[in-house]
Design a protein around this motif. Structure first.
Motif, PDB file in Angstrom:
ATOM      1  N   HIS A  21      41.875   0.175  36.235  1.00 47.43           N
ATOM      2  CA  HIS A  21      42.032   1.114  35.129  1.00 47.43           C
ATOM      3  C   HIS A  21      41.823   2.554  35.592  1.00 47.43           C
ATOM      4  N   GLN A  22      42.454   3.453  34.902  1.00 42.15           N
ATOM      5  CA  GLN A  22      42.361   4.884  35.192  1.00 42.15           C
ATOM      6  C   GLN A  22      41.099   5.445  34.546  1.00 42.15           C
ATOM      7  N   PRO A  23      40.377   6.341  35.249  1.00 39.39           N
ATOM      8  CA  PRO A  23      39.214   6.956  34.616  1.00 39.39           C
ATOM      9  C   PRO A  23      39.664   7.897  33.494  1.00 39.39           C
TER      10      PRO A  23
END
Length: 120
Positions: A2-4
């Motif tokens: 997942h992207q921060p």
């Protein structure tokens, strides 16, 4: 993966900006690394001298071989030495061209060691 989130990114950026590296600390660290490297070399030179390792140069003995890089352009701090294993096949004293070669003690002479190892 997942992207921060943007909030996490800002926290990380603030944390990165808050890191302060003092030049004196960096110099001290580098000097300690150089001192460690020098002392390791001295220890290695003593341990691997013929005086200390000659009794162990026996055909059939398993030895570890450290392969180091001689590239001067790359800082030695970041070079990982590679370790491999080999088998002593034979060893012989290297004869010098001087007449004093016969008077040199066996532990002070140089030796050539034939080792069988797997190569890439």
């Amino acid at each position: 993966m997942h992207q921060p989130s943007t909030k996490q990114i800002k926290v990380f950026e603030e944390e990165r900006e808050s890191i302060v590296i003092e030049e004196d600390s960096l110099k001290d660290y580098y000097n300690l690394l150089e001192q460690l490297r020098s002392l390791n070399k001295e220890i290695r030179d003593i341990v691997l001298s013929p005086r200390h390792c000659l009794p162990f140069l026996q055909p059939g003995r398993l030895v570890s071989i450290q392969c180091t890089s001689n590239d001067e352009d790359i800082s030695p701090i970041f070079i990982e030495d590679q370790l491999t294993w080999g088998l002593i096949i034979n060893f012989e004293r290297i004869k010098g061209v001087s007449e004093d070669d016969a008077s040199i003690k066996p532990e002070d002479a140089s030796y050539k060691v034939d080792i069988l190892t797997r190569c890439v």
